[in-house]
Design a protein around this motif. Sequence first.
Motif, PDB file in Angstrom:
ATOM      1  N   ARG A 311      -1.478  -9.662   8.594  1.00 57.76           N
ATOM      2  CA  ARG A 311      -2.500  -8.730   8.106  1.00 57.76           C
ATOM      3  C   ARG A 311      -2.738  -7.602   9.100  1.00 57.76           C
ATOM      4  O   ARG A 311      -2.873  -6.427   8.708  1.00 57.76           O
ATOM      5  CB  ARG A 311      -3.802  -9.494   7.849  1.00 57.76           C
ATOM      6  CG  ARG A 311      -4.877  -8.650   7.207  1.00 57.76           C
ATOM      7  CD  ARG A 311      -6.013  -9.496   6.703  1.00 57.76           C
ATOM      8  NE  ARG A 311      -7.012  -8.688   6.026  1.00 57.76           N
ATOM      9  CZ  ARG A 311      -8.096  -9.172   5.440  1.00 57.76           C
ATOM     10  NH1 ARG A 311      -8.307 -10.483   5.438  1.00 57.76           N
ATOM     11  NH2 ARG A 311      -8.954  -8.381   4.849  1.00 57.76           N
ATOM     12  N   ARG A 314       0.094  -5.111   8.846  1.00 57.30           N
ATOM     13  CA  ARG A 314      -0.022  -4.256   7.684  1.00 57.30           C
ATOM     14  C   ARG A 314      -1.057  -3.163   7.895  1.00 57.30           C
ATOM     15  O   ARG A 314      -0.878  -2.022   7.475  1.00 57.30           O
ATOM     16  CB  ARG A 314      -0.393  -5.092   6.454  1.00 57.30           C
ATOM     17  CG  ARG A 314       0.768  -5.949   5.937  1.00 57.30           C
ATOM     18  CD  ARG A 314       0.343  -6.763   4.733  1.00 57.30           C
ATOM     19  NE  ARG A 314       1.467  -7.521   4.174  1.00 57.30           N
ATOM     20  CZ  ARG A 314       1.337  -8.381   3.177  1.00 57.30           C
ATOM     21  NH1 ARG A 314       0.168  -8.601   2.605  1.00 57.30           N
ATOM     22  NH2 ARG A 314       2.401  -9.028   2.739  1.00 57.30           N
ATOM     23  N   ARG A 315      -2.155  -3.502   8.563  1.00 56.43           N
ATOM     24  CA  ARG A 315      -3.172  -2.481   8.845  1.00 56.43           C
ATOM     25  C   ARG A 315      -2.625  -1.395   9.766  1.00 56.43           C
ATOM     26  O   ARG A 315      -2.886  -0.213   9.576  1.00 56.43           O
ATOM     27  CB  ARG A 315      -4.386  -3.140   9.496  1.00 56.43           C
ATOM     28  CG  ARG A 315      -5.291  -3.873   8.516  1.00 56.43           C
ATOM     29  CD  ARG A 315      -6.542  -4.357   9.210  1.00 56.43           C
ATOM     30  NE  ARG A 315      -7.460  -5.018   8.295  1.00 56.43           N
ATOM     31  CZ  ARG A 315      -8.635  -5.548   8.665  1.00 56.43           C
ATOM     32  NH1 ARG A 315      -8.994  -5.477   9.939  1.00 56.43           N
ATOM     33  NH2 ARG A 315      -9.406  -6.119   7.772  1.00 56.43           N
ATOM     34  N   GLN A 316      -1.841  -1.803  10.764  1.00 57.14           N
ATOM     35  CA  GLN A 316      -1.281  -0.819  11.678  1.00 57.14           C
ATOM     36  C   GLN A 316      -0.271   0.090  10.978  1.00 57.14           C
ATOM     37  O   GLN A 316      -0.212   1.292  11.231  1.00 57.14           O
ATOM     38  CB  GLN A 316      -0.617  -1.536  12.856  1.00 57.14           C
ATOM     39  CG  GLN A 316      -1.602  -2.228  13.783  1.00 57.14           C
ATOM     40  CD  GLN A 316      -0.910  -2.968  14.911  1.00 57.14           C
ATOM     41  OE1 GLN A 316       0.318  -2.956  15.013  1.00 57.14           O
ATOM     42  NE2 GLN A 316      -1.688  -3.624  15.758  1.00 57.14           N
ATOM     43  N   SER A 318      -0.263   0.812   7.761  1.00 55.89           N
ATOM     44  CA  SER A 318      -0.938   1.658   6.789  1.00 55.89           C
ATOM     45  C   SER A 318      -1.814   2.688   7.479  1.00 55.89           C
ATOM     46  O   SER A 318      -1.934   3.803   7.085  1.00 55.89           O
ATOM     47  CB  SER A 318      -1.797   0.796   5.860  1.00 55.89           C
ATOM     48  OG  SER A 318      -2.774   0.077   6.596  1.00 55.89           O
TER      49      SER A 318
END
Length: 318
Positions: A311, A314-316, A318
Amino acid sequence: MTTARELPARTATPAPVRAAAVRSRRRRSEQWVAWAFLAPVVIYLLAFYAYPLYRNLDLSLRHYTVRSFVRGDAPFSGLDNYRTVVSDPTFWPALLHTVTFTGVSLVFQFTIGLTLAVFFTQHFRLAATLRALFLVPWLLPLIVSASTWSWLLNSDSGLVNAVLRAAGFDGVNWLTSPTWALTSVIIANIWIGIPFNLVVLYSGLQAIPDEIHEAAALDGASGWQRFWRVTFPLLRPVSAVVLLLGLVYTLKVFDLIWIMTKGGPTDSSTTFATWSYRFSFGNLLPQFGPGAAVGNLLIIMAMIFGLLYVRLQRRQLS
């Protein structure tokens, strides 16, 4: 005699149809080739990961004895094994020891490994030789490392206590005292894990362009500011991988603890890994169900941290 012109028109396949058929056969052939390359990996994952996980889950949901394990007719018991584990007086101390052992090991392994990695980026004489020497703990078999630390921390003839007595201090019962047993295995595990952190973090530092540091130096940034505001953020993806792999490895450490203390004395260094082994193989009447349940709890802990890592990645991105 019938000529080619007199043949019915429908016997001749149009060129676009033939091309489409050729492309379809080619795609099917490529798909079969792809599956042929994937087959060994799929078979390996099914045989050595999926099936053992299924068997471990099945063990934890049935009431197994030695006889029923051999005959394969153990009755279904649902979550009884998990209730047995959670209600056991050893559960909460073992959980605390597992978290402490993992957390303290990761913090010191990463901190010392990163410090050494930054130190070796200075490219001084004998740097390559020293890096090679630091790899020795990582290359040694765990049984050798654990036996070495057992000798070093021996209460009567250990080198550590000999140094302490020579310096005027009293010796410490490192492996036989409930106060020091967990600390002893943590120290040994930190020593073993430092080389892995050093190698991976050093590779990450080498991948950072020198121009970035030079630009920061021209802007007036000090050495600490360059590290904290430039190097460390750029090293974050590598650091995340190192911490995740270290976490998964440290959670399942068994050999080191079992050889040094066997989880004792009085469960003072018992973790989920050693507790699971003791359930399954450490008694005359093995309890395969509770042992598998403890193992599944370890798997769940590792999966939770793995999902958190995915997770964050994915944040990095996006």
